[in-house]
Enzyme design. Structure first.
Site, mmCIF file in Angstrom:
data_model
loop_
_atom_site.group_PDB
_atom_site.id
_atom_site.type_symbol
_atom_site.label_atom_id
_atom_site.label_comp_id
_atom_site.label_asym_id
_atom_site.label_seq_id
_atom_site.Cartn_x
_atom_site.Cartn_y
_atom_site.Cartn_z
ATOM 1 N N GLU A 1 35.388 40.425 39.880
ATOM 2 C CA GLU A 1 36.706 40.960 39.499
ATOM 3 C C GLU A 1 37.468 39.874 38.732
ATOM 4 O O GLU A 1 37.472 38.715 39.119
ATOM 5 C CB GLU A 1 37.487 41.330 40.764
ATOM 6 N N ARG B 1 38.022 48.794 35.742
ATOM 7 C CA ARG B 1 38.491 49.543 36.911
ATOM 8 C C ARG B 1 39.667 50.399 36.482
ATOM 9 O O ARG B 1 40.582 49.903 35.809
ATOM 10 C CB ARG B 1 38.925 48.548 37.993
ATOM 11 N N HIS C 1 36.054 39.469 45.366
ATOM 12 C CA HIS C 1 37.466 39.703 45.079
ATOM 13 C C HIS C 1 37.976 38.635 44.107
ATOM 14 O O HIS C 1 37.642 37.463 44.243
ATOM 15 C CB HIS C 1 38.217 39.593 46.413
ATOM 16 N N ASP D 1 46.274 37.422 43.349
ATOM 17 C CA ASP D 1 46.902 36.837 44.538
ATOM 18 C C ASP D 1 46.067 35.693 45.098
ATOM 19 O O ASP D 1 46.427 35.098 46.106
ATOM 20 C CB ASP D 1 47.189 37.902 45.604
ATOM 21 N N TYR E 1 49.313 52.495 44.606
ATOM 22 C CA TYR E 1 48.631 51.215 44.494
ATOM 23 C C TYR E 1 48.006 51.059 43.098
ATOM 24 O O TYR E 1 47.398 51.994 42.580
ATOM 25 C CB TYR E 1 47.512 51.099 45.552
ATOM 26 N N HIS F 1 41.210 45.338 35.042
ATOM 27 C CA HIS F 1 42.042 46.374 35.673
ATOM 28 C C HIS F 1 42.799 47.145 34.607
ATOM 29 O O HIS F 1 43.671 46.587 33.943
ATOM 30 C CB HIS F 1 43.090 45.737 36.571
ATOM 31 N N ASN G 1 48.056 36.457 50.777
ATOM 32 C CA ASN G 1 49.209 37.148 50.187
ATOM 33 C C ASN G 1 50.145 37.726 51.257
ATOM 34 O O ASN G 1 49.729 38.552 52.071
ATOM 35 C CB ASN G 1 48.683 38.277 49.285
ATOM 36 N N HIS H 1 41.322 51.912 47.962
ATOM 37 C CA HIS H 1 42.277 51.099 48.729
ATOM 38 C C HIS H 1 42.519 51.617 50.146
ATOM 39 O O HIS H 1 43.666 51.808 50.572
ATOM 40 C CB HIS H 1 43.590 50.948 47.942
ATOM 41 N N GLU I 1 35.458 51.458 45.613
ATOM 42 C CA GLU I 1 35.773 50.372 46.542
ATOM 43 C C GLU I 1 36.641 50.862 47.702
ATOM 44 O O GLU I 1 37.514 51.714 47.511
ATOM 45 C CB GLU I 1 36.529 49.291 45.748
ATOM 46 N N ASP J 1 39.168 51.821 42.904
ATOM 47 C CA ASP J 1 39.515 51.288 44.224
ATOM 48 C C ASP J 1 40.302 52.352 44.983
ATOM 49 O O ASP J 1 41.419 52.704 44.587
ATOM 50 C CB ASP J 1 40.371 50.016 44.038
ATOM 51 N N TRP K 1 47.983 50.947 53.380
ATOM 52 C CA TRP K 1 48.442 50.748 52.007
ATOM 53 C C TRP K 1 47.273 50.370 51.118
ATOM 54 O O TRP K 1 46.416 49.620 51.479
ATOM 55 C CB TRP K 1 49.501 49.636 51.930
ATOM 56 N N GLU L 1 37.278 43.329 50.833
ATOM 57 C CA GLU L 1 38.231 42.298 50.418
ATOM 58 C C GLU L 1 39.122 41.842 51.575
ATOM 59 O O GLU L 1 39.755 40.802 51.481
ATOM 60 C CB GLU L 1 39.082 42.782 49.233
ATOM 61 N N ARG M 1 32.617 42.451 48.902
ATOM 62 C CA ARG M 1 33.844 42.078 48.200
ATOM 63 C C ARG M 1 34.560 40.898 48.866
ATOM 64 O O ARG M 1 35.654 40.527 48.440
ATOM 65 C CB ARG M 1 34.790 43.286 48.197
HETATM 66 C C1 GCO Z 1 41.676 44.472 44.458
HETATM 67 C C2 GCO Z 1 42.612 44.498 45.602
HETATM 68 C C3 GCO Z 1 43.931 43.876 45.418
HETATM 69 C C4 GCO Z 1 44.695 43.850 46.744
HETATM 70 C C5 GCO Z 1 45.465 42.587 46.838
HETATM 71 C C6 GCO Z 1 46.323 42.489 48.084
HETATM 72 O O1 GCO Z 1 40.735 45.242 44.503
HETATM 73 O O2 GCO Z 1 41.865 43.669 43.560
HETATM 74 O O3 GCO Z 1 42.651 45.770 46.200
HETATM 75 O O4 GCO Z 1 44.635 44.497 44.397
HETATM 76 O O5 GCO Z 1 45.530 44.944 46.870
HETATM 77 O O6 GCO Z 1 44.547 41.550 46.794
HETATM 78 O O7 GCO Z 1 46.991 41.274 48.102
HETATM 79 MG MG MG Z 2 40.584 46.296 46.282
#
Ligand code: GCO
Ligand code: MG
Length: 402
Positions: free
Chosen positions: A339, A147, A312, A316, A159, A122, A37, A212, A236, A210, A402, A262, A283
C-alpha cells in the site's frame, strides 16, 4: 558497541508521529516508528518508562535477543501498544546494524528478491462518477493497482472519502467524531461501482477495495460473491476479524482474494487464517507487528501456505515504518503488493526517505540501514495535537465498527 541513549519524539507535521531514536557509544543512530494513530502518547510513555531504561548498555547487534527481552521478558505480551513499541525498537536496531556494516537492511535479511515493488494507490470520490474519474486519474499517473472507495448514496460520510480540502486519513483534532453507517446501503451500491469500474477501466488494472470491518460474515460472503465477476485484486477486512473462523464461511462462497490484518500485531492473530488458507494477503503493519524481525517470521509462515504480503502503508505510519516495510518487501519471496499513499509535503520537512516512485512501482535506495532521516529541530516546530479516528453508529444509533 553499546546503546548509549534512546529518545522518543512526538511531532505533528500534518498528523501525529511517534519516532524513536537509539544512539550508540560509537555515535551511530537508528530510527524506529512507534506511531499508533489516536493513541500516540500511550506508546511514547511505554517506551520512555519501560523500554528505554532497559535498553541502555545493551549490544544493538543482538536484535533477536532484544526482541525476545521486550516480548517474552515482559510477561504481559502482545497488544497494539506493546507491539508498536517493540516494532520501533526493532526497526531502529536494524537501522543501526545496516549503518554499522555499510549495507541497506534488505541485504541483511536475504538480499533482493525483486527489482521493484508493486504498489497500490488510493482513489476515492463522493459519487460513483467521481470515483470512476479518480481511478482513471490514478491509472493515467502510472499506477497499475488502485484501491477504490466511494461515497454511498444515502450515507452522509464514509471511510476513505475525505472532506473537501482535508488530507485523506481521518484523524481529527480532539475527541472522536461520530459518523452514521448502513451496511444495507453499502451492499446495494458497491457491486455496481465495481461493475462500472471494470467496464470503464478494462481488464489490466488491479482494482482493490477496503470494506473496513463493516460486514457480518454472511454480508461479507454476499459482497465478495457479487464482486467475483469483476476480478478484484483483493477485498480487505471484510469482517471485524478478531474471529478468524468467520473466514471459513466467506471463503466458501467466493474466489475473490481476501486481505486481512492491519489491526493485527502478532503471528498468533493469523494462525487459523493462514494454516487453513482462508485468506490470500497479510496486512499486518511492519510498524505495529513487532517490526522487521516479526514481519519476516510472519511472511515465512505465510509462504508455506501460498499466502502473500500486502503490508499496511497508510499515511498514519511515518516514513520510517514505510522504509522498514519496503526493505522487507524487497527481500522476501512471497511479496504481493505494498500500500502506498504519499505523505503530505510538510512531512518531508521532518523526514527524508530513500525511495522513488516510477510507473506503478517503488524502488528502494541503497543507503546503509533503513535509508531514512529525522530532523529533530524541524520536528520541534510541529508539536503534538490530540487527534482521534471517528466512531461509527448504525442508523438506529447502535455503536458499530468504523
Ligand atoms: C488502509 C486502512 C487505513 C486505516 C488507518 C487507521 O487500508 O489503509 O484501512 O486507512 O483506516 O490506518 O488509522
Ligand atoms: Mg484498511
Amino acid at each position: 558497541m553499546k546503546i548509549k541513549e534512546a529518545k522518543v519524539f512526538v511531532c505533528s507535521p500534518g498528523r501525529n508521529f511517534v519516532t524513536l531514536r537509539i544512539t550508540t557509544d560509537e555515535g551511530l543512530h537508528g530510527l524506529g516508528d512507534a506511531t499508533l494513530n489516536g493513541r500516540e502518547k500511550a506508546v511514547a510513555t511505554y517506551l520512555e518508562e519501560y523500554c528505554i531504561p532497559a535498553l541502555i548498555g545493551k549490544d544493538p547487534f543482538r536484535i533477536e535477543d532484544i526482541w525476545q527481552y521486550f516480548y517474552r521478558g515482559v510477561y504481559w505480551r502482545r497488544g497494539s501498544v506493546t507491539m508498536a513499541a517493540i516494532s520501533a525498537i526493532d526497526m531502529a536496531l536494524w537501522d543501526i546494524k545496516g549503518k554499522a556494516l555499510g549495507v541497506p537492511v534488505y541485504n541483511l535479511i536475504g538480499g533482493k528478491s525483486r527489482d521493484r515493488i508493486l504498489v497500490y494507490s488510493h482513489a476515492n470520490g463522493k459519487t460513483l462518477e467521481e470515483t470512476v474519474e479518480e481511478v482513471h486519474r490514478h491509472i493515467a499517473s502510472g499506477f497499475a493497482a488502485v484501491r477504490a472507495q466511494s461515497g454511498i448514496p444515502g450515507i452522509a460520510r464514509t471511510y476513505g472519502v475525505p472532506r473537501d480540502g482535508q488530507p485523506y486519513e481521518p484523524a481529527h483534532r480532539g475527541l472522536p467524531e461520530e459518523t452514521v453507517w448502513s451496511t444495507e446501503k453499502y451492499l446495494n451500491f458497491i457491486p455496481r461501482l465495481f461493475r462500472t469500474l471494470r467496464d470503464a477501466c478494462g481488464d489490466e488494472v488491479h482494482l482493490l477495495h477496503d470494506a473496513h470491518h463493516r460486514c457480518t460474515p454472511i454480508e461479507a460472503a454476499r459482497l465478495v460473491k457479487e464482486l467475483e465477476p469483476n476480478h478484484l485484486f483483493w477485498v480487505e477486512d471484510a469482517v471485524p476479524s478478531e474471529l478468524q473462523e468467520s473466514f471459513r464461511m466467506i471463503r466458501a462462497h467466493s474466489t475473490t482474494p481476501l486481505a486481512v490484518g492491519e489491526v493485527f500485531n502478532t503471528v498468533y492473530d493469523y494462525t487459523t487464517l493462514i494454516s487453513e488458507q482462508l485468506i490470500d494477503y497479510i496486512r499486518m503493519p511492519v510498524g505495529h507487528g513487532g517490526g522487521i524481525t516479526h514481519a519476516l517470521k510472519l511472511a515465512a509462515f505465510a509462504s508455506f501456505y501460498h499466502v502473500r504480503t500486502g503490508f499496511h502503508g497508510a499515511t498514519d505510519l511515518s516514513p520510517v515504518a514505510m522504509m522498514a516495510a519496503l526493505h522487507v518487501d524487497t527481500a522476501i519471496h512471497n511479496f504481493g503488493i505494498q500500500e502506498y499513499m504519499p505523505h503530505q509535503e510538510i512531512v518531508r520537512e521532518v523526514f527524508t526517505a530513500d525511495f522513488r516512485f516510477d510507473r506503478g512501482y517503488l524502488h528502494v535506495g541503497d543507503s546503509p540501514g533503513l535509508g531514512v532521516d529525522f530532523d529533530e529541530k524541524a520536528a520541534s516546530r510541529f508539536p503534538y495535537i490530540r487527534a482521534s479516528l471517528p466512531v461509527n453508529r448504525k442508523l438506529d444509533g447502535t455503536l458499530t465498527d468504523w
